[in-house]
Write an enzyme that holds these catalytic residues in place. Sequence first.
Site, PDB file in Angstrom:
ATOM      1  N   CYS A  73       0.840  -1.207   0.000  1.00 45.15           N
ATOM      2  CA  CYS A  73       0.000   0.000   0.000  1.00 45.15           C
ATOM      3  C   CYS A  73       0.872   1.254   0.000  1.00 45.15           C
ATOM      4  CB  CYS A  73      -0.916  -0.024   1.214  1.00 45.15           C
ATOM      5  SG  CYS A  73      -1.959   1.449   1.343  1.00 45.15           S
ATOM      6  N   CYS A 119      -0.476   4.110   2.133  1.00 38.85           N
ATOM      7  CA  CYS A 119      -0.267   3.955   3.575  1.00 38.85           C
ATOM      8  C   CYS A 119       1.192   4.221   3.952  1.00 38.85           C
ATOM      9  CB  CYS A 119      -0.610   2.534   4.035  1.00 38.85           C
ATOM     10  SG  CYS A 119      -2.088   1.853   3.293  1.00 38.85           S
ATOM     11  N   ASP A 120       2.134   3.719   3.159  1.00 36.54           N
ATOM     12  CA  ASP A 120       3.528   3.674   3.598  1.00 36.54           C
ATOM     13  C   ASP A 120       4.493   4.550   2.792  1.00 36.54           C
ATOM     14  OD1 ASP A 120       2.729   1.754   5.455  1.00 36.54           O
ATOM     15  OD2 ASP A 120       3.020   0.113   4.040  1.00 36.54           O
TER      16      ASP A 120
END
Length: 307
Positions: free
Chosen positions: A133, A136-137
Amino acid sequence: MLEKELVIIGGGPAGYAAGLYAARADINAVLIERGMPGGQAASTEWIENYPGFPGGIGGLDLALKMDEQARSFGLEIMNADVEKLERQGDEFIVYTAQEPVKAKAVILATGAKPQFLGVEGESKFHGRGVSYCATCDGAFFRDKTVAVVGGGDAAVEEAIFLTKFARKVYIIHRRGELRATKLIQKRAMANEKIEFLWFSVVDRVLGEDKVEAVRIKDVRTEAMQDVPVDGVFVYVGTRANSDLVQDLVETDARGYIAANDKMETGVPGLYVAGDIRQKPLRQVVTAVADGAVAAMEVEKYLASREE
Ligand SMILES: Cc1cc2nc3c(=O)[nH]c(=O)nc-3n(C[C@H](O)[C@H](O)[C@H](O)COP(=O)(O)OP(=O)(O)OC[C@H]3O[C@@H](n4cnc5c(N)ncnc54)[C@H](O)[C@@H]3O)c2cc1C
């Protein structure tokens, strides 16, 4: 035990569309979602191919709007992980850590999850340098070098997104050309931070305490090469979240379930919608279409049971 006419499992775009249509049809329904609203769509930075939003919309923003819209028609939403789905006579029992729910019909909209590479080092660094992701990261890789594995839309879009943070982004792809939509390909090719490593597959992820490199293999010559990177983002396909119904319906090798154009599975009262279904295009626009169709078919099914 709670009793409902319909349980919708999964609060991604398919589940929310089903919930919206069910609520407007006055079906006594509950949508059960184990995480944030929006599923995979919510973890996507920017969606620019969902009609109605010229210029695009953030994935999370779209998900929150879907949640608000469904709730505004009175849809009940439960935050829980569905652990088991059982067929008892012509009813279903849906088990979570809370009170079980008995339902006449179920729409399974549990979507899909990323397929792992299955190489050495991947699980060791999962969440610590190996990610599925970028939204997300990605921010953890400011001024770093990362590799994105895959050649489809998700891989290339996320690679472009990662150039916001990373100094350099490699796209590692097993073929000599991308599968991604032409417009996205053009953007990636024009991006100076992106370098393509064609005809290459990841053999292993290397590092002591953190990711230090990926070893890639040239599929034509079998030659190995270590490419220094700080992170690896994997987009090599998906698997359906269909474990709940593995005893009820057949799935293909990656867990996807066949349904007809009414989203019926062959088990009376059990419908599927969205990415979990065998279909040619897994996108928000097709997921919401499935959800709407499934809910309207449930309405007919419930009426037929009362005749
Ligand atoms: C990186 C990436 C980029 C993308 N970009 C785009 C794009 O630009 N445009 C576009 O249209 N599409 C895009 N997609 C595809 C799109 O996100 C999906 O097609 C869509 O989200 C599918 O919706 P769904 O509701 O079927 O499933 P999902 O979005 O997968 O939602 C399923 C939901 O079910 C829940 N769930 C699963 N199992 C359980 C359980 N046992 N109990 C309770 N809840 C459960 C999950 O938590 C999840 O919220 C992208 C996908 C990815 C991964």
